[in-house]
Design a protein around this motif. Structure first.
Motif, PDB file in Angstrom:
ATOM      1  N   GLU A  19       0.828  -1.213   0.000  1.00  0.00           N
ATOM      2  CA  GLU A  19       0.000   0.000   0.000  1.00  0.00           C
ATOM      3  C   GLU A  19       0.863   1.265   0.000  1.00  0.00           C
ATOM      4  O   GLU A  19       0.388   2.332  -0.387  1.00  0.00           O
ATOM      5  N   TYR A  20       2.094   1.144   0.459  1.00  0.00           N
ATOM      6  CA  TYR A  20       3.000   2.294   0.471  1.00  0.00           C
ATOM      7  C   TYR A  20       3.428   2.655  -0.949  1.00  0.00           C
ATOM      8  O   TYR A  20       3.618   3.832  -1.270  1.00  0.00           O
ATOM      9  N   TRP A  21       3.550   1.627  -1.791  1.00  0.00           N
ATOM     10  CA  TRP A  21       4.069   1.842  -3.141  1.00  0.00           C
ATOM     11  C   TRP A  21       2.982   1.995  -4.199  1.00  0.00           C
ATOM     12  O   TRP A  21       3.260   2.473  -5.311  1.00  0.00           O
ATOM     13  N   SER A  61       3.563   2.901 -10.114  1.00  0.00           N
ATOM     14  CA  SER A  61       3.857   2.896  -8.683  1.00  0.00           C
ATOM     15  C   SER A  61       4.111   4.324  -8.199  1.00  0.00           C
ATOM     16  O   SER A  61       4.135   5.279  -8.980  1.00  0.00           O
ATOM     17  N   LYS A  62       4.338   4.441  -6.900  1.00  0.00           N
ATOM     18  CA  LYS A  62       4.673   5.741  -6.316  1.00  0.00           C
ATOM     19  C   LYS A  62       6.180   5.962  -6.247  1.00  0.00           C
ATOM     20  O   LYS A  62       6.644   6.913  -5.629  1.00  0.00           O
ATOM     21  N   ALA A  63       6.930   5.081  -6.878  1.00  0.00           N
ATOM     22  CA  ALA A  63       8.391   5.209  -6.871  1.00  0.00           C
ATOM     23  C   ALA A  63       8.817   6.443  -7.664  1.00  0.00           C
ATOM     24  O   ALA A  63       8.191   6.808  -8.665  1.00  0.00           O
ATOM     25  N   ALA A  73       8.263   8.870  -4.463  1.00  0.00           N
ATOM     26  CA  ALA A  73       8.236  10.255  -4.918  1.00  0.00           C
ATOM     27  C   ALA A  73       7.457  11.114  -3.929  1.00  0.00           C
ATOM     28  O   ALA A  73       6.487  10.656  -3.312  1.00  0.00           O
ATOM     29  N   GLU A  74       7.881  12.362  -3.782  1.00  0.00           N
ATOM     30  CA  GLU A  74       7.159  13.273  -2.892  1.00  0.00           C
ATOM     31  C   GLU A  74       5.741  13.505  -3.406  1.00  0.00           C
ATOM     32  O   GLU A  74       4.793  13.572  -2.629  1.00  0.00           O
ATOM     33  N   ARG A  75       5.634  13.619  -4.685  1.00  0.00           N
ATOM     34  CA  ARG A  75       4.320  13.759  -5.322  1.00  0.00           C
ATOM     35  C   ARG A  75       4.266  12.784  -6.485  1.00  0.00           C
ATOM     36  O   ARG A  75       5.162  12.741  -7.310  1.00  0.00           O
ATOM     37  N   SER A  76       3.221  12.013  -6.528  1.00  0.00           N
ATOM     38  CA  SER A  76       3.082  11.039  -7.622  1.00  0.00           C
ATOM     39  C   SER A  76       1.740  11.231  -8.313  1.00  0.00           C
ATOM     40  O   SER A  76       0.705  11.336  -7.657  1.00  0.00           O
TER      41      SER A  76
END
Length: 289
Positions: A19-21, A61-63, A73-76
């Motif tokens: 869930e973090y990614w 992803s949020k990478a 990433a700070e903002r995705s």
């Protein structure tokens, strides 16, 4: 649509911090897409889709895609899983179509082997080796394990390769490696940080072993081409291009030339690598025309 079947039954892979990614709707979209891909019966077609799926995973992803390590990433910006996958799959299909129209008389034999062990080829049977070894140990230089972590988890692949990477097993300066430049660099790093010097040594000790194994397979008079990057550790630049040439010389190779090209489209540690070096060598012996 590339994959038209409606997916009703699907499973979400279980791995830490999923869930973090990934956003919740992205997880659902990837899970449905994964189930559709795994249901494709044609192995070659399924593999084609898996390659596109692997790239899709990173992109949705949020990478932080500008980082060489796995960092959120700070903002995705949210991306549509299906649209991203279709764009990648169509691009790959077009490229394969172009390739299929070329007249190529070659047989491709893909094997998964550990270059630190004896290679499954006859000695002196290879005309040309083209290889690009890691530019440094994965823990501190180019994080191959981190780069591939999310796709590996989603595809359920074996991640034990991380235990067999060059420099994965730390060594304690067991032998003097045949490169004066390397040994001078190691001494400089030792004066600042012995542990980092040991990690650097471990990487190059494995690289030397890999070059030894590769060298045995090349025919006399034939060539090896190695693409490397020169990293900096504790303020000391390690000339891997020259070190590789030194290593190959131990196994009967002559350094022909080193070409330099600017790195333009690879994620690298900021400021540490700006160029790649293409090292061209020839094995001594007959047919040296």
């Amino acid at each position: 649509m590339i994959l038209k079947q409606e997916v009703k039954n699907y499973e979400v892979p279980s791995f830490p911090n999923i869930e973090y990614w990934f956003d919740e709707d992205v997880i659902e979209g990837l899970a449905k897409l994964r189930a559709a891909i795994f249901s494709v019966e044609d192995d070659r077609l399924q593999n084609l889709f898996k390659v596109a799926f692997s790239e899709t995973i990173r992109l949705v992803s949020k990478a932080d895609l500008g980082e060489f390590k796995l960092v959120r990433a700070e903002r995705s910006k949210k991306k549509d899983v299906q649209l991203v996958f279709e764009a990648i799959a169509r691009r790959n299909i077009v490229r394969l179509s172009v390739l299929s129209k070329l007249t190529l008389k070659a047989r491709v034999d893909i094997q998964r082997v550990n270059v630190l062990e004896d290679l499954p080829l006859q000695d002196e049977s290879v005309d040309l080796v083209i290889t690009s070894p890691p530019y440094g140990d994965s823990k501190t230089t180019v994080a191959y394990e981190q780069f591939s972590k999310l796709p590996i988890k989603w595809l359920g692949l074996d991640d034990s390769f991380k235990n067999h990477q060059l420099g994965a097993k730390e060594k304690d300066f067991e032998q003097t490696l045949p490169s004066e430049e390397l040994n001078e660099c190691l001494e400089e790093i030792k004066r600042v940080d012995v542990k980092r010097a040991r990690e650097v040594y471990s990487f190059y000790a494995d690289l030397y072993k890999a070059i030894e194994n590769i060298s045995k397979k090349v025919k006399p008079g034939k060539h090896a081409v190695v693409v490397v990057g020169n990293r900096t550790v504790k303020g000391v630049e390690l000339p891997t291009d020259k070190i590789c040439a030194d290593f190959f010389r131990q196994f009967g190779f002559v350094h022909i030339s080193t070409l330099v090209r600017e790195i333009s489209n690879k994620r690298m540690p900021a400021g540490t690598m700006k160029h790649e070096y293409v090292v061209i060598l020839r094995k001594s012996g007959y047919n040296n025309q």
